[in-house]
Each structure stands twice: as C-alpha cells, then as structure tokens.
Design a protein around this motif. Structure first.
Motif, short mmCIF file in Angstrom:
data_model
loop_
_atom_site.label_atom_id
_atom_site.label_comp_id
_atom_site.label_asym_id
_atom_site.label_seq_id
_atom_site.Cartn_x
_atom_site.Cartn_y
_atom_site.Cartn_z
N GLU A 28 0.53 5.94 -0.45
CA GLU A 28 -0.35 6.91 -0.60
C GLU A 28 0.49 8.07 -1.36
OE1 GLU A 28 -2.41 8.32 2.76
OE2 GLU A 28 -2.82 6.17 3.39
N PHE A 79 -11.59 -2.44 -2.27
CA PHE A 79 -10.73 -1.50 -1.56
C PHE A 79 -10.63 -1.82 0.01
CE2 PHE A 79 -9.68 2.55 0.86
CZ PHE A 79 -8.31 2.70 0.29
N ASP A 125 -3.66 3.97 -2.24
CA ASP A 125 -4.86 4.14 -1.36
C ASP A 125 -5.60 5.44 -1.51
OD1 ASP A 125 -4.39 1.72 -0.24
OD2 ASP A 125 -3.40 2.17 1.60
N ARG A 139 -7.27 4.91 -5.13
CA ARG A 139 -8.19 3.76 -5.36
C ARG A 139 -7.73 2.98 -6.69
NH1 ARG A 139 -13.31 3.58 -1.31
NH2 ARG A 139 -12.32 4.88 0.50
N HIS A 143 0.72 -1.34 -0.11
CA HIS A 143 0.05 -0.01 -0.07
C HIS A 143 0.97 1.05 -0.04
CE1 HIS A 143 -3.98 -2.00 1.06
NE2 HIS A 143 -3.40 -2.89 1.49
N LEU A 190 -7.74 -3.37 2.30
CA LEU A 190 -6.94 -2.58 3.43
C LEU A 190 -6.55 -3.65 4.69
CD1 LEU A 190 -9.28 0.60 3.69
CD2 LEU A 190 -6.74 0.58 2.98
#
Length: 273
Positions: free
Chosen positions: A149, A200, A176, A179, A147, A204
């Motif tokens: 961002e 999603f 994240d 998406r 993951h 997680l």
C-alpha cells in the motif's frame, strides 16, 4: 484563476497539460490539480480534462524533441508522486524546460525546480523502501503474489527490479491503494494491469494463504531476533511504520510482536508515517 483538473494517470495528466498550455490564459493565471479536489473555491473556474491519446502524443513529441528524452523521463517519474502539487509542478518545470533546455532541471535557483527535486527524492525513497519490504505469498505452487500500500503510484517502478531478481518465476505485485498490478509471466516481460472490483477482491484472497515460505520466514525472523539489542527507534528509521502493513513477519500472530498488538491494537502500524 483557472484550474485544470484530471485523474491521476499519466495519460490524463499529459492531456491536462496540453489543454492548459494551448488555452492562452497566461501561465500565471493557470493552476493544474489532480482529482479528487478537496475544496472548491467560489470565484474560480474549474475545467475537467479527460485523457486523450492525441494530446498525449503531442506533449510527448514536443518535450522529447524540443527539450530532451531525459527531461521527459524525469517528468514521467515525477508523475507517480502523490503530492497535491505534482501536476502543477510538472507544468511549471516544462515551462522552464522549453525556455532553458534540458539543463533546466538542475537550475535550483527556481523554486519549481527545487520543489521537483524534493518530490523526486521523496519518491525515490518510497521506491527503495518497497524494493526491500515487499513480501510474496506462494499461490498454486508456482505463482508468487505480493500486496503493498504505497502513497504514490510506484508499482510500475518496481516491475524492472523484480523482473531482474525473479526472471524465471510467475509473479504479481498488487498496489491495493490504486488497484493496479504488474504481472510477470515466467521468462517474459512484465506488464501493467488496472484491476476491476471483481479482480481486486479475488486477489485479496491470496494474502490469506499461509504457505510454507511465509511460515519459514516468520520463524527465521523470530529466531534471529535478540531482545536485548532491540531498538525500535532505529527500526522505524530503516523500516517506516506505514510500509509494514503487509509484512508477514510483523503480523499480529508473529511471536515477537504479539505484545505490541495487545498494547496498541491490530491497526497500530497501519497508515502511520
């Protein structure tokens, strides 16, 4: 002023460029914006444009044939950036490209070309950061999930890098923020997948798995650290704070970082530059 607006996807952006170009309103009277719009003005016109594959094809063919494939690739790369003026900058660069040919992207005497180079340079740094900073969790024994961002939509740019590094592994890299995910089946080519809410949320959960490789990496990170040589300023330059949210070695339970989180809180790293 007429503002053409669209979603931040390549197909929608190219469709928006097509509509703006054929409007015949004059390039100086047009501005292209990515949605959502932060603030509308009272006396300007706003036109929303949806993705249209027919328009996308026409823009692709025009740029590739009348300018060059390299010019088109450079603009597609720019389209991943998060800057508010990204779409309008691509439009202005295309105007110069049709006027001067593929060498237009090197004509830094034009402010739009200079701005494009600044955007691409910043975008390149972001891609390079996450090539090094991604952390994978092992799921179900033979699947690796990471993951992250990012500020920009760069997940597709990471696909070729990790396909080369891990060609014989099942892995998934998940953005994240936007998406999106790149999925790589073992010994096959990766592909891009948009994630719905259910997909999603289920993905997680993979980050909560504390596999043996995660534990081993945390132990190694804590063991090799030399407290007397700690230099947080240098570390921030090489490892920007905003990229660290999913770094397992800098999580709150990492021995060397417990004092930092006690002082600043568990969200101290998140979202900072």
């Amino acid at each position: 002023m007429t503002y053409y607006t669209c979603e931040a996807t390549l197909e929608a952006m190219l469709s928006c460029i097509y509509d703006a170009w054929i409007s015949r309103k004059g390039h100086q009277n047009i501005c292209l914006l990515l949605e959502p719009i932060s603030q509308y003005t009272m006396f300007d016109e706003y036109i929303h444009v949806d993705a249209d594959l027919n328009k996308v094809s026409k823009v692709m063919d025009a740029v590739n044939m009348k300018i060059s494939p390299q010019f088109y690739s450079a603009l597609v790369y720019t389209s991943m950036a998060y800057e508010e003026d990204t779409l309008d900058n691509i439009y202005r660069c295309m105007i110069l490209g049709f006027a001067y040919g593929p060498q237009a992207l090197n004509m830094v005497q034009y402010k739009d070309i200079m701005r494009n180079q600044i955007i691409r340079k910043r975008l390149g740094r972001e891609v390079n950061h996450f090539q090094e900073f991604l952390r994978f969790h092992q799921v179900d024994g033979d699947v690796y999930v990471a993951h992250f961002e990012p500020k920009s939509r760069i997940v597709v740019a990471l696909g070729p890098v990790f396909e080369d590094r891990m060609p014989s592994e099942h892995w998934v890299i998940i953005d994240d923020v936007h998406r999106e995910a790149v999925i790589h089946p073992k010994d096959q080519h990766f592909y891009l997948q948009k994630l719905n809410d259910d997909e999603f949320e289920r993905l997680l959960e993979t980050e909560k798995i504390n596999d043996e490789f995660t534990t081993l990496w945390k132990t190694f990170f804590d063991s090799v650290a030399i407290e007397e040589r700690k230099n947080e300023k240098c570390q921030r330059n090489l490892y920007p704070i905003w990229t660290r949210k999913h770094a397992v070695e800098l999580a709150p339970d990492s021995i060397k970082n417990k004092h930092f989180y006690r002082k600043h809180g568990e969200n101290a790293y998140y979202g900072q530059d």
